[in-house]
Design a protein around this motif. Structure first.
Motif, PDB file in Angstrom:
ATOM      1  N   LEU A 296       1.297   4.203  -2.923  1.00  0.00           N
ATOM      2  CA  LEU A 296       1.021   5.613  -2.663  1.00  0.00           C
ATOM      3  C   LEU A 296       2.233   6.501  -2.951  1.00  0.00           C
ATOM      4  O   LEU A 296       2.081   7.617  -3.423  1.00  0.00           O
ATOM      5  CB  LEU A 296       0.591   5.807  -1.200  1.00  0.00           C
ATOM      6  N   HIS A 297       3.414   6.009  -2.618  1.00  0.00           N
ATOM      7  CA  HIS A 297       4.555   6.913  -2.622  1.00  0.00           C
ATOM      8  C   HIS A 297       5.582   6.639  -3.711  1.00  0.00           C
ATOM      9  O   HIS A 297       6.538   7.395  -3.848  1.00  0.00           O
ATOM     10  CB  HIS A 297       5.251   6.869  -1.261  1.00  0.00           C
TER      11      HIS A 297
ATOM     12  N   GLU B 255       0.811  -1.207   0.000  1.00  0.00           N
ATOM     13  CA  GLU B 255       0.000   0.000   0.000  1.00  0.00           C
ATOM     14  C   GLU B 255       0.853   1.270   0.000  1.00  0.00           C
ATOM     15  O   GLU B 255       0.608   2.194  -0.762  1.00  0.00           O
ATOM     16  CB  GLU B 255      -0.926  -0.007   1.204  1.00  0.00           C
ATOM     17  N   SER B 256       1.874   1.296   0.870  1.00  0.00           N
ATOM     18  CA  SER B 256       2.647   2.540   0.929  1.00  0.00           C
ATOM     19  C   SER B 256       3.505   2.669  -0.324  1.00  0.00           C
ATOM     20  O   SER B 256       3.809   3.785  -0.757  1.00  0.00           O
ATOM     21  CB  SER B 256       3.482   2.599   2.209  1.00  0.00           C
TER      22      SER B 256
END
Lengths: 388, 595
Positions: B144-145, B140-141
Motif C-alpha cells: 500500500l505504501h 500488505e502495508s
C-alpha cells in the motif's frame, strides 16, 4: 464512567436514606425479559409483524364470526363469481347520492359463441350489507353458541362474494378465514414436537458430551441426509384412507417434525456447549447445586429466549410445508379447509386465467410467513440483552 | 521545555509554535459517543505533543478514554463514536497535515495510517488474521505504501522480522499466526507497524495480555527500535510500573478528561492532582506487604504451629492423554507435575506463575473441578480429616461449603439472569433448602453490608454494578456458607489498580475476622507480596520455589524466580532495570519434560 466509584471497604453502616426496593424500578432491577422487551420495542418492523401475527391468530380463533358464510356452503348459481366491491354510496338516476354500505349483484351473460356463462356486476342491483347480521346458529371457536356474523348481506341468501367464488360457488373470503385456523395451528403441533425432541436430545448432546454427543450428532446427520419429499409421499400413501383427513395430516406433521427437530437440536447443543464452561456455571456447581438445578435454574434461562426466537422462525417453515404438501395433494385433503388445499384449486392455468381471485390464499400465506420471519428476527436480535 | 502539554486552553494557545522535534500535535481533542441514554464524552478536551525519539505514556484506568484517544488520532473511532472537536496535526517535512479535517474514509487518511502513524493493539491473538501468513500480513502495508517489487518486499519483511528478534525469519515469514507464541505475535505486530518507518507508533496496551517476562522483552524491543529509528511512541497503559519503566512524559486521563501531564519524574515524585496521587499511591502500596498482614503475621508467630488445614501430596494432572478412536495414544499436556503443598489454618498461600504454568489447573484440581490424574488432597475440617479425592458427588457438596472459590472475571462469574440476592443465596439455599426464606434474606443482607454494598441492592441484577462491585458480590457469595478455605483464582487481575488494593484489604479483613485460609493464585507479584504469607512459584507445572512471601519476593533463590521478579517493572522511574533483568533459559531437561 461514574459507576466505577466503589463504596469504601469494610462494614459500611446502613445509610439513613434507605431507598425502598419498590421505588427502584430502573434498569438495575430489570430482569432479562424486561431488557429483552426494551430491545425488541426498538425493532419497529418486528413490532408491526408481531401485531400482524396476533391479528392472524385472532382471525383464526373467531373464524366463524368473521367469515360471512359457511366455508363449505356451495351455490351452483354463482360458480366462479368475480369479487364484488364493497361500496359506501351510490348515485341514482336522478343524480342524488345515497349512502349505505352495499355490493352489486350479478347479471349473467352467455357468450354466444362459446356458450360460456360469465358474470357481470349489475350496477342497478344493490345488495345492502350490514354489520352484526343474523345468521344460522353456529358454535363460535367450537363451543360458544352464536348466530351473529360480523358482516354480511342484510337479507340472507343474497350473493356476497367480496373475494369471489370458486368452482362450486363457495365464498373465497370465508374459506381463507377458515383456512387460517388449520394452517396456523397445525404447524404449531409440528413445531412443538420438534421443540421437545430438539431440546431433550440437543441438551443431552451438549451437556454430557462424549460418546453420547457423537451418537446423537451422527444420528442428526443421518436424518438430515434423507430426501424429505419422497419420504412424505411414501408415508402419505401408507396411511389408511379411512382416517379423517385432519388425522392424516397430524400424522404427517409428526413425521415432518421427526426430521425437523435436527436444526433445533443443533442450536440447543451449541448453547449448552458455550454456556457449560461459563464461570457462573462452575460457580453454581461450587455452590452445591444439583445437576437438575444447574440445567434448569442456571443454564436454561440463558438460552430460553434464543429458543423462543428459533421456534418463531420454525413456524413459517411448517406453514410453508403444509402449503406445499397440500398443494401436491399429499397433505390435507378436502373437505378440510386450509390455505394449501385452497391453492390446489389454483393448480391449473385455465382457472387462474379465468378466476385469478383463487390466488388469494397464497397472499395469506405470504403475509403470515413474512410476519413470522420478521417477528423471529426481532426476537433473535433482542434475545441476548447482555451481549454488547 | 519538557512540558508543553496542558489541558487548559488559556495556557497553550491554539497554534502554539512547535519545536522541530514535534511530530504530532493534539489540541483540545473531543470524541463523543451518542448512546440511547445520552451523549458519552469519551474524550473531553485532551491536548498533548508527541516528540521524535520520546515516549509519551497515556495512563488511566478502564473507561478513562485512553484507547479512544489513540483511535481518534487515526480516525478509526468505532460507531457510534464521532470526533466532535479539536485538532490533530501531523508535522511532516513537506508540510503539516491536519488530520482532524480529513474524511475518515478518504485516501488521504489511508495514506497516513500505517505509513506515518501506525498502531499496535492489545490482543495479539485477534489483531492478526488467522488465515494469512505473517509475511503476507506485513507485506500488505508495504504494497500500500511503498513501490518495492515482490522480491524487495520479501527481503524487507525478513529484515523486519530479524529486527524484532523473531528466530529463523526466512522460515517463519511463511508461517501462520497460530504457529507463533503470544510474544512472537506481538513482535510480528510490531514488525508490521514498523514496515514503513512510521514517525509515530501508537501502542495500545501492547503488553497487557502478555506474561511479565514477555512484556519485558517487548518493552526492551520497543525501546531499542525507538533509539534506532527515532520515532515518537505513544504508549497506552494502565500499569504504573510500565509507565515508570519506559516513559519520558506522562499524561494521566480520568473519565475522558486530561487530569495532569508532565515528565515521568514529576508525575511520580511530585504529582499535583489527587487522582494522580491516588493512582501512584495504589501502585506503590502494593510494593509492600499489607499492614494488616504484618499485624496478623505478628499475631500468628506467638501461637504454636498447628496442623495444616489442607495438604496436597504428589498431585499430577495430565490433559488429553487418552487414546483416540484410531488407537493413537495422545501424549497429553502435563499441566501439574508432582505438586505437594500444605496450607495452614489462617494462612495465605500465594501461587504465582506465568500463563501455562499450571497454577489455575492446580487450584481447580484442589476443588475437584478437574479430576487430578493422581495425588492426594487431605482436608482437616470441622469434623476431622477428609480425603477429598475419594468423595462422591453428595459429600463433595459438603466440602464445597467449607472450600469456596473466587473467580477472576467478575462479569462471567455472576449469572446475568439472577438477582444479587439469588446469586448470594444460592449456596445457602442448596444446603438449607427453600424453607427459611426470611433467614436467608437476612443473611444476604448482612453479607452485602459486610462487603461494602447496601442491602437494598439485593433486588438488582449484576449488570447494574461496576467490575469492583461485582467482585464484592462474588466475595459475598464465597463467604455465604461460612467457609474455612477460599481459593482465589486471579481474583483481582481484572480490576483497576485502585480497586485492587481495596479488594485485597477487604479479603484481609475477612481473614482476620473469620480465620480464613486463602490459596491465592496470581500472575501479579505485587499483589502476592501485599497479600500472602507464603508463596509457591510454579513453572511448567512444577513448584520451583516455596517460601515466605518476603523471602521469595525480595531474595529469590531459584533462577526462574529471579528472572520473573526482575522482569516486573517497579512503579518508580529511578529504579528502571528490566533491561538489566535476569533471563531464565530452561535447561535441556526442562525442555524435554515439557514435551
Amino acid at each position: 464512567m461514574s459507576a466505577m466509584t466503589d463504596p469504601p471497604t469494610g462494614a459500611a453502616a446502613l445509610p439513613d436514606d434507605v431507598v425502598s426496593i419498590a421505588d427502584a424500578r430502573g434498569a438495575e432491577v430489570a430482569g432479562q425479559w424486561r431488557l429483552m422487551w426494551w430491545k425488541f420495542r426498538q425493532h419497529k418492523l418486528a413490532m408491526a409483524s408481531g401485531i400482524v401475527v396476533l391479528l392472524l391468530y385472532l382471525v383464526a380463533i373467531f373464524a366463524e364470526f368473521l367469515a360471512p358464510v359457511d366455508p363449505n356452503a356451495f351455490n351452483p348459481r354463482y360458480t366462479y363469481a368475480p369479487p364484488q366491491d364493497l361500496r359506501m354510496s351510490f348515485v341514482d338516476e336522478s343524480g342524488d347520492r345515497h349512502w349505505g354500505l352495499h355490493v352489486n349483484g350479478y347479471r349473467s351473460e352467455i357468450d354466444r359463441e362459446t356458450f360460456r356463462r360469465t358474470f357481470v356486476l349489475d350496477d342497478d342491483d344493490r345488495i345492502a350489507v350490514g354489520f352484526f347480521v343474523r345468521s344460522d346458529p353456529y358454535l363460535l371457536a367450537g363451543f360458544i353458541p352464536a348466530s351473529v356474523k360480523l358482516v354480511g348481506p342484510k337479507e340472507a341468501g343474497q350473493p356476497f362474494y367480496v373475494l369471489g367464488a370458486d368452482r362450486l360457488g363457495r365464498d373465497m373470503l370465508s374459506r381463507v378465514i377458515h383456512g387460517a385456523r388449520v394452517s396456523l395451528s397445525i404447524g404449531l403441533v409440528g413445531v412443538f414436537l420438534s421443540l421437545f425432541l430438539g431440546v431433550v436430545l440437543g441438551g443431552i448432546s451438549g451437556y454430557y458430551g462424549g460418546w453420547i454427543d457423537t451418537v446423537i450428532q451422527r444420528l442428526i446427520e443421518f436424518i438430515r441426509s434423507i430426501p424429505t419429499i419422497p419420504l412424505w409421499m411414501g408415508l402419505a400413501a401408507a396411511i389408511p384412507l379411512t382416517l379423517h383427513p385432519l388425522m392424516v395430516y397430524l400424522i404427517i406433521t409428526a413425521i415432518v417434525s421427526l426430521v425437523g427437530w435436527t436444526d433445533l437440536g443443533r442450536e440447543v447443543r451449541g448453547r449448552f456447549l458455550s454456556i457449560k464452561d461459563e464461570d457462573f456455571v462452575a460457580a453454581a456447581r461450587l455452590d452445591g447445586a444439583s445437576e437438575g438445578r444447574i440445567i434448569l435454574r442456571h443454564m436454561t434461562p440463558s438460552f430460553l429466549s434464543h429458543i423462543i426466537a428459533t421456534v418463531t422462525l420454525a413456524i413459517p417453515t411448517m406453514i410453508l410445508a403444509e402449503t406445499a404438501l397440500s398443494f401436491l395433494g399429499i397433505g390435507l385433503r378436502p373437505p378440510v379447509v386450509s390455505w394449501g388445499v385452497l391453492l390446489q384449486e389454483a393448480q391449473n392455468v385455465r382457472s387462474v386465467v379465468t378466476a385469478p381471485w383463487l390466488m388469494w390464499p397464497g397472499a395469506a400465506v405470504v403475509i403470515a410467513v413474512l410476519s413470522f420471519n420478521f417477528l423471529g428476527d426481532g426476537l433473535r436480535d433482542a434475545a441476548d440483552p447482555y451481549a454488547t | 521545555m519538557s512540558q508543553t502539554v496542558s489541558a487548559a486552553p488559556n495556557i497553550v494557545p491554539m497554534r502554539a509554535p512547535v519545536d522541530a522535534d514535534t511530530v504530532l500535535t493534539v489540541r483540545h481533542l473531543k470524541t463523543e459517543f451518542t448512546l440511547r441514554t445520552g451523549v458519552l464524552k469519551a474524550v473531553d478536551d485532551v491536548s498533548f505533543d508527541l516528540r521524535r525519539g520520546k515516549t509519551l505514556c497515556i495512563v488511566g484506568e478502564s473507561g478513562s478514554g485512553k484507547s479512544v484517544t489513540a483511535r481518534s488520532i487515526l480516525r478509526i473511532v468505532p460507531e457510534p463514536g464521532k470526533m466532535t472537536g479539536g485538532e490533530v496535526i501531523l508535522h511532516r517535512p513537506d508540510g503539516d497535515v491536519r488530520i482532524h479535517e480529513l474524511d475518515p474514509r478518504s485516501s488521504a487518511i489511508r495514506a497516513i495510517r500505517g505509513a506515518d502513524i501506525s498502531m499496535i493493539f492489545q490482543e495479539p491473538m485477534s489483531s492478526l488474521s488467522p488465515v494469512h501468513t505473517i509475511g503476507f500480513q506485513i507485506e500488505e502495508s508495504l504494497i500500500l505504501h511503498t513501490d518495492l517489487d515482490k522480491s524487495a518486499r520479501r527481503k524487507r519483511i525478513i529484515e523486519l522480522l530479524e529486527r524484532v528478534e523473531i528466530p529463523d525469519p526466512e522460515q517463519t515469514i511463511d508461517r501462520y499466526p497460530f504457529e507463533y507464541s503470544g510474544g512472537m505475535r506481538q513482535r510480528a505486530m510490531i514488525a508490521m507497524a514498523l514496515a514503513c518507518n512510521p514517525k509515530v507508533l501508537i501502542a495500545d496496551e501492547p503488553t497487557t495480555a502478555l506474561d511479565v517476562t514477555t512484556q519485558a522483552e517487548i518493552l526492551d524491543l520497543i525501546q531499542e527500535l525507538q533509539d534506532e529509528f527515532g520515532m515518537a511512541v505513544m504508549f497506552i497503559t494502565h500499569d504504573m510500573g510500565v509507565v515508570a519503566e519506559i516513559a519520558d512524559e506522562v499524561a494521566v486521563m480520568h473519565q475522558g478528561r486530561h487530569v495532569e501531564s508532565g515528565s515521568v519524574e514529576d508525575i511520580f515524585h511530585a504529582p499535583r492532582e489527587d487522582y494522580t496521587k491516588m493512582l501512584i499511591g495504589s501502585a506503590v502500596r502494593l510494593e509492600q506487604p499489607s499492614p494488616i498482614k504484618l499485624r496478623m503475621q505478628a499475631e500468628r508467630e506467638k501461637q504454636p504451629e498447628g496442623q495444616p488445614i489442607l495438604s496436597v501430596r504428589a498431585m499430577n494432572k495430565v490433559f488429553g492423554a487418552t487414546g483416540t478412536v484410531f488407537g493413537r495414544k495422545g501424549q497429553g499436556v502435563h499441566a501439574v507435575r508432582d505438586v505437594s503443598i500444605d496450607l495452614m489454618q489462617g494462612e495465605t498461600l500465594g501461587i504465582v506463575g506465568e500463563s501455562g504454568s499450571g497454577k489455575t489447573t492446580l487450584g481447580r484440581c484442589l476443588m475437584r473441578m478437574h479430576e487430578p490424574t493422581s495425588g492426594e488432597v487431605l482436608y482437616r475440617g470441622r469434623d476431622g480429616e477428609v480425603d477429598v479425592m475419594s468423595l462422591d458427588r453428595r459429600s463433595l457438596k459438603d466440602l464445597y461449603a467449607d472450600m469456596r472459590m473466587i473467580f477472576q472475571d467478575p462479569y462471567a462469574s455472576l449469572n446475568p439472569r439472577m438477582t444479587v440476592q439469588q446469586i448470594i443465596a444460592e449456596p445457602l439455599r442448596n444446603r438449607q433448602g427453600h424453607g427459611n426464606a426470611a433467614a436467608i434474606r437476612d443473611r444476604v443482607a448482612d453479607l452485602l453490608v459486610r462487603v461494602g454494598l447496601k442491602p437494598e441492592h439485593m433486588e438488582r441484577y449484576p449488570h447494574a454494578f461496576s467490575g469492583g462491585q461485582r467482585q464484592r458480590i462474588g466475595i459475598a457469595r464465597a463467604l455465604a456458607p461460612n467457609p474455612k478455605i477460599i481459593v482465589a483464582d486471579e481474583a483481582t487481575s481484572a480490576l483497576d489498580v485502585s480497586l485492587r488494593s481495596q479488594i485485597l484489604d477487604l479479603l484481609l479483613e475477612f481473614q482476620e475476622q473469620l480465620d480464613l485460609s486463602f490459596i491465592f493464585i496470581s500472575h501479579d507479584i505485587s499483589t502476592v507480596r501485599y497479600f500472602c504469607d507464603r508463596v509457591a512459584v510454579m513453572y511448567r507445572g512444577e513448584i520451583v520455589e516455596l517460601g515466605a512471601a518476603r523471602a521469595v519476593c525480595d531474595t529469590p533463590s531459584h533462577a526462574y524466580t529471579k528472572a520473573l521478579l526482575s522482569a516486573v517493572p517497579r512503579p518508580d522511574p529511578t529504579q528502571r532495570g528490566i533491561h538489566k533483568r535476569h533471563r531464565y533459559v530452561a535447561s535441556a531437561s526442562d525442555e524435554r519434560a515439557s514435551q
